[in-house]
Design a protein around this motif. Structure first.
Motif, PDB file in Angstrom:
ATOM      1  N   SER A   1     -57.861  25.300  18.872  1.00  0.00           N
ATOM      2  CA  SER A   1     -58.125  24.704  17.545  1.00  0.00           C
ATOM      3  C   SER A   1     -58.454  23.209  17.625  1.00  0.00           C
ATOM      4  CB  SER A   1     -56.941  24.941  16.601  1.00  0.00           C
ATOM      5  OG  SER A   1     -55.769  24.348  17.100  1.00  0.00           O
ATOM      6  N   GLU A   2     -57.743  22.468  18.443  1.00  0.00           N
ATOM      7  CA  GLU A   2     -57.981  21.020  18.486  1.00  0.00           C
ATOM      8  C   GLU A   2     -59.312  20.689  19.164  1.00  0.00           C
ATOM      9  OE1 GLU A   2     -56.274  18.748  16.760  1.00  0.00           O
ATOM     10  OE2 GLU A   2     -55.269  20.541  16.022  1.00  0.00           O
TER      11      GLU A   2
ATOM     12  N   ILE B   1     -64.591  19.016   7.862  1.00  0.00           N
ATOM     13  CA  ILE B   1     -64.364  20.147   8.772  1.00  0.00           C
ATOM     14  C   ILE B   1     -63.386  21.145   8.146  1.00  0.00           C
ATOM     15  CG2 ILE B   1     -63.377  20.781  11.024  1.00  0.00           C
ATOM     16  CD1 ILE B   1     -64.502  18.085  12.071  1.00  0.00           C
ATOM     17  N   ASN B   2     -62.302  20.638   7.554  1.00  0.00           N
ATOM     18  CA  ASN B   2     -61.334  21.525   6.885  1.00  0.00           C
ATOM     19  C   ASN B   2     -62.018  22.381   5.822  1.00  0.00           C
ATOM     20  OD1 ASN B   2     -59.309  20.439   8.374  1.00  0.00           O
ATOM     21  ND2 ASN B   2     -58.283  19.385   6.703  1.00  0.00           N
TER      22      ASN B   2
ATOM     23  N   GLN C   1     -62.749  14.865   9.150  1.00  0.00           N
ATOM     24  CA  GLN C   1     -61.793  15.965   9.279  1.00  0.00           C
ATOM     25  C   GLN C   1     -61.674  16.737   7.956  1.00  0.00           C
ATOM     26  OE1 GLN C   1     -60.581  17.098  12.087  1.00  0.00           O
ATOM     27  NE2 GLN C   1     -61.551  15.445  13.213  1.00  0.00           N
TER      28      GLN C   1
ATOM     29  N   ARG D   1     -62.051  21.395  16.728  1.00  0.00           N
ATOM     30  CA  ARG D   1     -62.201  20.344  15.718  1.00  0.00           C
ATOM     31  C   ARG D   1     -62.945  19.146  16.296  1.00  0.00           C
ATOM     32  NH1 ARG D   1     -58.608  21.060  11.248  1.00  0.00           N
ATOM     33  NH2 ARG D   1     -59.294  19.028  10.625  1.00  0.00           N
TER      34      ARG D   1
END
Ligand code: HEM
Length: 141
Positions: free
Chosen positions: A89-90, A8-9, A5, A93
């Motif tokens: 968005s989720e 990804i950020n 994560q 991701r």
């Protein structure tokens, strides 16, 4: 998965597909003493926010580790914000995480041609950044 994560950020910070948000004022707006007349187009430049050195140390460096310390940042908004915040968005991701997992566990890859990132207006590489991919044995699910 936690570090994934962070990767990804950081990817969304530097190479987001939405560099700007566009709005139009529906009435006169007083913003910190500035009067923005009704009907004005207001652009939030997300890509510039993401490269602001007062918000991100060494902003041009791809540093996923920075996200281990950042819990929440109002200066990071690849999915927009407020009432029009990205509804996907989720799922986005998760899709990126699934893609990265399969790429890393099942393939070896090498850079064919290096290149410089350019913003015109989306961030891309001057060469397209081609890579050569090889499967590495039995596939992990
Ligand atoms: C990395 C992938 C994605 C990024 C960076 C992204 C970014 C954004 C941004 C910045 C906005 C706000 C636009 C604005 O305020 O003007 C937005 C809105 C929206 N996104 Fe995404 N998005 C992504 C993936 C997705 C996916 C996978 C879906 C659907 C499954 C989706 C559906 C939507 C929808 C429906 C809106 C409009 C929401 C509204 O206006 O109420 N997005 N997206």
């Amino acid at each position: 998965m936690e570090f994934c994560q962070s990767v990804i950020n950081e990817t969304l910070r530097l190479g987001n597909i939405v560099p700007r948000l566009w709005r139009k004022t529906l009435s006169d707006v007083n913003y910190k003493g500035y009067i923005i007349p009704q009907g004005t187009t207001v652009i939030t430049h997300i890509a510039a926010m993401h490269l602001d050195p007062s918000a991100f140390e060494n902003p041009n460096i791809f540093d996923p580790w920075r996200w281990q310390a950042i819990k929440k940042s109002n200066n990071w908004m690849p999915f927009g914000g407020g009432a029009r915040h990205c509804i996907g968005s989720e799922i986005a991701r998760i899709e990126i995480a699934v893609f990265l997992r399969h790429l890393i566990l099942n393939y070896d890859y090498e850079l064919v041609e290096s290149g410089q990132p350019v913003a015109s207006p989306l961030v891309k590489f001057s060469t397209g950044l081609p890579i050569r991919i090889h499967p590495i044995g039995k596939m992990n699910p």
